[in-house]
Design an enzyme around this catalytic site. Structure first.
Site, PDB file in Angstrom:
ATOM      1  N   GLU A   1       0.880  -1.119   0.064  1.00  0.00           N
ATOM      2  CA  GLU A   1       0.078  -0.088  -0.054  1.00  0.00           C
ATOM      3  C   GLU A   1       0.681   1.146  -0.077  1.00  0.00           C
ATOM      4  OE1 GLU A   1      -3.875  -0.375   1.651  1.00  0.00           O
ATOM      5  OE2 GLU A   1      -3.144   0.969   3.057  1.00  0.00           O
TER       6      GLU A   1
ATOM      7  N   GLU B   1       1.948   1.610  -3.341  1.00  0.00           N
ATOM      8  CA  GLU B   1       0.744   2.123  -4.262  1.00  0.00           C
ATOM      9  C   GLU B   1       0.669   3.659  -3.972  1.00  0.00           C
ATOM     10  OE1 GLU B   1      -2.746   0.273  -2.998  1.00  0.00           O
ATOM     11  OE2 GLU B   1      -3.717   0.894  -5.025  1.00  0.00           O
TER      12      GLU B   1
ATOM     13  N   CYS C   1      -8.399  -1.988   4.319  1.00  0.00           N
ATOM     14  CA  CYS C   1      -8.119  -3.190   5.374  1.00  0.00           C
ATOM     15  C   CYS C   1      -9.534  -3.737   6.175  1.00  0.00           C
ATOM     16  CB  CYS C   1      -7.128  -3.070   6.283  1.00  0.00           C
ATOM     17  SG  CYS C   1      -5.608  -2.311   5.871  1.00  0.00           S
TER      18      CYS C   1
ATOM     19  N   SER D   1      -7.312   1.365  -1.939  1.00  0.00           N
ATOM     20  CA  SER D   1      -6.272   0.592  -2.349  1.00  0.00           C
ATOM     21  C   SER D   1      -6.818  -0.630  -3.005  1.00  0.00           C
ATOM     22  CB  SER D   1      -5.583   0.641  -1.162  1.00  0.00           C
ATOM     23  OG  SER D   1      -4.488  -0.595  -1.283  1.00  0.00           O
TER      24      SER D   1
ATOM     25  N   LYS E   1     -15.280  -9.755   8.333  1.00  0.00           N
ATOM     26  CA  LYS E   1     -14.318 -10.601   7.575  1.00  0.00           C
ATOM     27  C   LYS E   1     -14.794 -12.080   7.014  1.00  0.00           C
ATOM     28  CE  LYS E   1     -10.428  -7.886   8.627  1.00  0.00           C
ATOM     29  NZ  LYS E   1      -9.700  -7.285   7.257  1.00  0.00           N
TER      30      LYS E   1
ATOM     31  N   GLU F   1     -16.367 -11.131   3.919  1.00  0.00           N
ATOM     32  CA  GLU F   1     -14.975 -10.991   2.986  1.00  0.00           C
ATOM     33  C   GLU F   1     -14.546 -12.296   2.424  1.00  0.00           C
ATOM     34  OE1 GLU F   1     -11.574  -9.500   4.747  1.00  0.00           O
ATOM     35  OE2 GLU F   1     -11.018  -8.061   3.168  1.00  0.00           O
TER      36      GLU F   1
ATOM     37  N   GLU G   1     -13.505 -13.334  -5.509  1.00  0.00           N
ATOM     38  CA  GLU G   1     -12.096 -12.897  -6.235  1.00  0.00           C
ATOM     39  C   GLU G   1     -11.065 -12.962  -5.485  1.00  0.00           C
ATOM     40  OE1 GLU G   1     -14.864 -11.334  -5.461  1.00  0.00           O
ATOM     41  OE2 GLU G   1     -14.589  -8.992  -4.448  1.00  0.00           O
TER      42      GLU G   1
ATOM     43  N   CYS H   1     -10.185  -1.485  14.828  1.00  0.00           N
ATOM     44  CA  CYS H   1     -10.624  -2.852  15.128  1.00  0.00           C
ATOM     45  C   CYS H   1     -10.587  -3.343  16.449  1.00  0.00           C
ATOM     46  CB  CYS H   1      -9.513  -3.754  14.239  1.00  0.00           C
ATOM     47  SG  CYS H   1      -9.168  -3.455  12.718  1.00  0.00           S
TER      48      CYS H   1
END
Lengths: 581, 159
Positions: free
Chosen positions: A280, A283, A300, A320, A359, A362, A367, A506
């Site tokens: 990142e 990036e 994230c 990102s 999560k 996710e 993908e 988190c």
């Protein structure tokens, strides 16, 4: 200050204080059920009623402000009887299968029944009982309206704090039920799976979709190579499930406990966080250098990602392309590590222990698969891990400390602070600064305090190696919405933004150990768990992602450099606009 | 929205959007908008509620919560002739439930529903203030009182 008298004791309290708060300072615990400070203060459940001299009826202590000369009785016979009747009425329409409820022993309704000495529910024979179907179609969250007490805390956190608003009260009177529009499942709504509703639920009406049995099955299967990873924030909450104080740092005990579950490897997601920073950070530098899309926004937090896909599809190119750390971890396991160790990725079972319910959703994204197999096979929350440890009979609090397995066991402090709002930003700055200067900044120059703290939106301009970088950090989706609305309106611009779906990041995730209102209303979990986070960072020998020895090795042996073709294939992803309903 | 559904009727949609536009910044105007929308469409299906939710920047769950809170709002289409039977105390003790059952039997629909041809819809309501005529019902603005189940076929035949 005003003078009041509570249960015969004279005291002075600041004007504007509620009776509930005043009583608390006099060591009187007035029972509450719908109350959750800062989130739900509506005086609806009537559990906190008190007698006020001169007042016509009993009053709700949680919303009644003190005034000069107020005389309050918090435990008179009238008060106790009223509370008990109210509680019995609630219990008469409650699915009382406490023995098999995941919230047993951590249920505010159960505690109330015990504290108020309810030994008989007088209305259970004559009273009506409502039945509603369980909604378990979501990958992350299960709703059981029959365990709902209609406190509305979940509605408030979803609508007011997160500005997601997918649950509300439907119908009226006895038929009132908390649900989704048109009786849809959460899975059919723009729910982002953040799980804040679960974290504020006093009962078992909202829980995560448990994957405990899948994980046990994999552990018991001799053909499976089970790899556990734990997110940074898990270690700063798990102790709470075993009687340790909020803000404890039982990292070594957690590792020991997981090893004793019978897993093949226990690695640290923090190393994958370090990897995220490499990708990142690169990036960001590339986008700045090459005139790419700015601001770059962190990716994230899967709750935030889904929120963006639903509500800000025009910002998808700002996200990102980095997978979130635990997904990067899974990808590295099933590619590089599998090859290195000679393990068939088909036999690998990667378990992510996360402070997060989003999560789970996710991990199901098709993908997120670097090998044709899902990068991550199961996601369990901090709560589910605690449950597994209890089921295995492991005395957590007395365990010896052990270290994570290597080679992914030597994560940096930068990886640790991912768990608190501003942490990803700070971790990125530590690495970006060193890349730009070509030097290694000394320890006293790596703490970026401007991006720390629990304010919902933090803005800073940081000079990194002579370049002014404009930053913003938002936690809580309501704050994210505010920030992005400002950018949309052209009222603000930044280079780099960190967004976390949960308020405080988190550490306060929807998968963390649940603290009841009578603790959460007075102790800021975000502050205490973040404090532990930054202490852990300070105690680590390596504090920058690019200094993590495994990361160096991984690039040297496999990826070449951050952003390489292979890195893109394994570690990056894409997003899609999603319809609301 | 599907192509042939009522809600896609452009004229109606334009009318609804005009009402939303003039009300959206006024706090507490959701109920007003829902009333107007029901006048336009006759009921409040998901497509209409979505337009209102998006237009007024209110979560759909909240809009739906308000719609289901008030008996006045309907999620189902209403008939050309809206039969509304009073189930208030006086009407009820005088046998309104039997009259209601007869309507259900004759129209083959449940309370809240509409006949397939769209001609009749059947609702139960609270006291309409004509207890002297109990049991009483209305069909659109026509009032019928002192009813017995045997009156039902005759009433339906009038429409």
């Amino acid at each position: 200050m005003v003078n009041i008298k509570i249960d015969g004791v004279s005291m002075q309290v600041p004007e504007g204080t509620t009776i509930l708060e005043a009583a608390r300072s006099a060591n009187i615990k007035i029972p509450t059920l719908c109350y959750l400070k800062g989130i739900n203060e509506i005086g609806a459940c009537r559990m906190c009623v008190v007698e006020i001299k001169g007042a016509r009826a009993l009053q709700a202590a949680c919303v009644y402000p003190v005034a000069e000369g107020l005389e309050i009785l918090t435990n008179s016979e009238k008060v106790r009887k009223a509370r008990k009747v109210t509680l019995e009425l609630i219990l008469s329409n409650h699915d009382r299968q406490c023995l098999t409820c995941s919230r047993s022993e951590n249920c505010e309704l159960q505690s109330l029944a015990k504290d108020l000495n309810v030994t008989n529910i007088r209305f259970q024979e004559i009273g009506e009982k409502a039945y509603h179907p369980i909604d378990n179609a979501s990958a992350s969250i299960v709703r059981n309206p029959d365990k709902c007490v209609l406190c509305r805390r979940c509605i408030s956190v979803c609508k007011n704090i997160q500005t997601v608003g997918v649950i509300d009260t439907m119908e009226r009177g006895f038929k009132t039920v908390v649900g989704c529009a048109f009786e849809k499942s959460l899975a059919e709504t723009p729910c982002v799976n953040c799980g804040q509703c679960i974290a504020v639920c006093p009962t078992g009406a909202l829980t995560e979709k448990s994957e405990i049995e899948d994980v046990w099955k994999a552990i018991a299967d001799p053909d499976k190579y089970v790899i556990f990873q734990t997110a940074p924030a898990v270690r700063f909450s798990i102790g709470e499930a075993f009687g340790m104080p909020i803000g404890s740092r039982p990292t070594g005990k957690m590792v020991t406990a997981i090893r004793r579950l019978g897993v093949d490897k226990i690695f640290d997601t923090n190393t994958a966080a370090d990897l995220t920073i490499m990708e990142e950070g690169t990036e960001l530098l590339n986008r700045i250098k090459n005139g790419g899309k700015l601001p770059l926004i962190t990716s994230c937090s899967p709750g935030w990602i889904k929120f963006c896909e639903h509500n800000f599809p025009d910002f998808l190119d700002n996200l990102s392309s980095c997978k979130s750390p635990h997904e990067m971890f899974g990808a590295v396991m099933k590619t590089y590590y599998a090859k290195q160790e000679g393990i068939d990725p088909a036999k690998m079972f990667v378990v992510s222990v996360m402070p997060c319910t989003a999560k789970k959703f996710e991990a199901d994204r098709p993908e997120l698969s670097a090998t044709g197999y899902p990068d991550v096979d199961a996601v369990i929350t901090t709560r589910e891990l605690a449950q597994m440890i209890k089921e295995a009979g492991i005395e957590f609090a007395n365990l010896e400390d052990t270290d994570f397995d290597n080679p992914l066991g030597n994560a940096s402090g930068a990886g640790v602070i991912f768990g608190a709002t501003g942490g990803v930003m700070e971790a990125a700055l530590r690495t970006v600064a060193d890349i730009l200067t070509g030097e290694s900044a000394p320890v006293d120059k790596i703490e970026y305090t401007a991006v720390r703290g629990i304010e919902g939106i933090k803005e800073a301009t940081v000079n990194v190696a002579g370049m002014d970088v404009k930053l913003a950090v938002a936690s809580g989706l309501g704050n994210a919405r505010k920030l992005l609305d400002k950018i949309r309106a052209g009222e603000a611009d930044y280079h780099f933004i960190e967004i976390m779906a949960c308020p405080g990041g988190c550490v306060n995730g929807g998968g963390q150990i649940i603290q009841p209102s009578n603790i959460r209303s007075w102790v800021d979990l975000r502050v205490e768990r973040a404090k532990a986070t930054y202490e852990e960072d300070r105690d680590l020998p390596i504090r920058k992602s690019h200094d993590n020895p495994f990361i160096k090795k991984l690039y040297a042996e496999y990826y070449g450099e951050p952003g390489s073709h292979q890195a893109h294939h394994d570690l990056h992803t894409h997003y899609q606009a999603r319809n609301n309903y | 929205m599907g192509n042939n559904c009522e809600c896609c009727n452009d004229e109606k949609l334009a009318k609804l959007q005009a009402i939303i536009a003039e009300s959206k910044d006024q706090q507490g105007s959701l109920i007003h908008v829902l009333h107007e929308a029901q006048l336009i469409y006759g009921y409040l299906p998901i497509e209409v509620q979505k337009v209102i939710a998006e237009g007024m920047n209110i979560p759909l769950a909240e809009v739906y919560g308000v719609v289901t809170f008030y008996a006045q709002f309907s999620l189902k289409p209403k008939g050309e002739y809206k039969i509304s039977i009073c189930l208030g105390t006086a009407c009820y003790v005088k046998g309104a439930d039997l009259v209601l059952d007869k309507f259900k039997e004759q129209l083959k629909i449940e309370v809240g529903d509409c006949t397939e041809d769209g001609k009749f819809s059947l609702d139960a309501c609270r006291c309409i203030g004509a207890c002297g005529l109990a049991p009483v019902l209305t069909v659109n603005s026509d009032v019928y009182g002192r009813l017995v189940p045997e009156d039902v076929p005759g009433i339906l035949a009038k429409y």
